[in-house]
Every structure is written in structure tokens, then in C-alpha cells.
Design an enzyme around this catalytic site. Sequence first.
Site, mmCIF file in Angstrom:
data_model
loop_
_atom_site.group_PDB
_atom_site.id
_atom_site.type_symbol
_atom_site.label_atom_id
_atom_site.label_comp_id
_atom_site.label_asym_id
_atom_site.label_seq_id
_atom_site.Cartn_x
_atom_site.Cartn_y
_atom_site.Cartn_z
ATOM 1 C CG ASP A 196 -38.526 28.986 -30.414
ATOM 2 O OD1 ASP A 196 -38.314 29.616 -29.365
ATOM 3 O OD2 ASP A 196 -38.413 27.741 -30.487
ATOM 4 C CB SER A 197 -40.310 33.316 -27.232
ATOM 5 O OG SER A 197 -39.276 34.224 -27.565
ATOM 6 C CD GLU A 257 -36.464 28.504 -20.856
ATOM 7 O OE1 GLU A 257 -37.638 28.902 -20.718
ATOM 8 O OE2 GLU A 257 -35.925 28.339 -21.969
#
Length: 278
Positions: A59-60, A196
Site C-alpha cells: 500500500d506504499s 518494521e
Amino acid sequence: MNASESTPTSGGTRPARVRTRHLQDAKDTGRRFAMLTAYDQFSAQAFEAAGIDVLLVGDSVGTTVLGYDSTLHTTHQDMLTFTGAVARSVHRPLIVADLAFGSYQTGPQDAVNHAVELMRAGAQAVKLEGGEAILPQVRAIVAAGIPVMGHLGFTPQSVHALGGHRVQGREHAAADRLADDALALQEAGAFAIVLELVPSGVAERLTEILAIPTIGIGAGPACDGQVLVWQDMAGLSDFHGTFVHRFAELGADLRRAATTYREDVEGRRYPGPGHAFS
């Protein structure tokens, strides 16, 4: 594995098509694997040729391609469009697609419906962010026969709730919560988990206690695999995060090429005699 399912390389035998089981084999045998984001035909084909095992249609895409300031603006339709573009362009890599913000937080049935559509678009697995709160969604998607990749630590879709882009799990209690969430995702059926912005020691601990692979982004060297946003890795973006190594400077190369093109057009050097039809 029969001959039609594997390809010999200088580094050994690699599968002709990467499946989730090959990532598990990599963890079990201690082989590190590489994952990159991809959103279009040309980047996907370049990464396939380079031997990248996993392509994440993240979705980046909202921040790297569509010009938004966060992934919260990326829609499910965006994910379908870019997942299809990647899936139609490559054969070997495992294609993982993100579930967009709002497409799974509303409950298991919505999560399954949107995951099914991503699989129809060409994904071979889906990724969603969070731990305990989204376990019902993970179980429902897995029960529908769709492989699920988890995502813990800094979760971009929760950027406002987390108070910005911050490393997660530095305190003992927070690290313990990450461990609990990771084990719960594994129990719910996730085949791998992205970590992350997690301290390297915490990521190492999670990698040790989990039977499934971990994939780090800003989580140190102990994870079973690594992932980066390709524009950051290749020097096309302006992001200079501590965890990012720029393996090329494509942004500078592209600016030079465009500048030379403009100068040649303005100077009447392009197009030349060899670029015209008689």
C-alpha cells in the site's frame, strides 16, 4: 521437487516459482531471502531477473507512486490495479499484496471479501497489519484458503495512533507484547511476519521463538528475510532512513538523462538523421 519446478543457479537450485513453503524452507535451512516492493511491469520484471524471491505490492504505492503523504489514502481499487500489473508481468516471484486501510479493520467477512479480490487480481498471498486485534480476520482469511503474511512493529496504517514514524518495542513490556502478537499470528495461520522499525535485539528474539519466517525492514540483520521499498533501495526517492542502503542512484541518473534530452531538443541535436523516416 521435480525438474520442472526448479532452476539451477550459481548459488544452488532455486524454485521456478516461489511458494510460501520455499520461504519456510529458507528459514529452516538458514538461507536468507530478499523481498522488494513492486508496483508495475518494469520494476517487477527487473526484480524477477535479479532473482528476488518475493514481490510485495505494498500500500506504499500511495506514497511512492500516487503522491499521497501516507498509506491511509491508498484504496482497495488501487491495490487491485497495481497487483494485477505486477502479476501479469512475472512468473517466478511470490506476489504478496497489502490489504488497504479500511478493507479489513471492519471485520472478518470484509477481510475475506477483499482478500479474495486481491487473489483474483493475481496475488498469491495477502498482508495485513496488526496483532491481537486482527486475529479473527487472519483466521478467516486462512480458513478461506488464502495465505496470510503478518506485519508488526511500526504499522504505517496506524501512524496516527502510534504517534508518528517511531521504533516499536524498545521497552520490555512493549517487546513482550510484540512477542505475544507474533506467536498469536503464527497460531492463527500466518506463514511469515514483517517486522518494521523494531530494535535488532527484539527482532532477533522474535526470529528465534517463531517457527515461521520473519522479514525485517529496519529490524536488523537477524531476520530470515529483508524487504525494502524499491525506490528507497535504488535511490529514486528522497527518503534517507537509517535502515536504508541506497544500492544505486537512479534519481540522479534519471535527472541527468532528462536534462540531456532537454538540452539536445533545445539545441536541435535530437532528433537526428537516424531518428526520422524517409
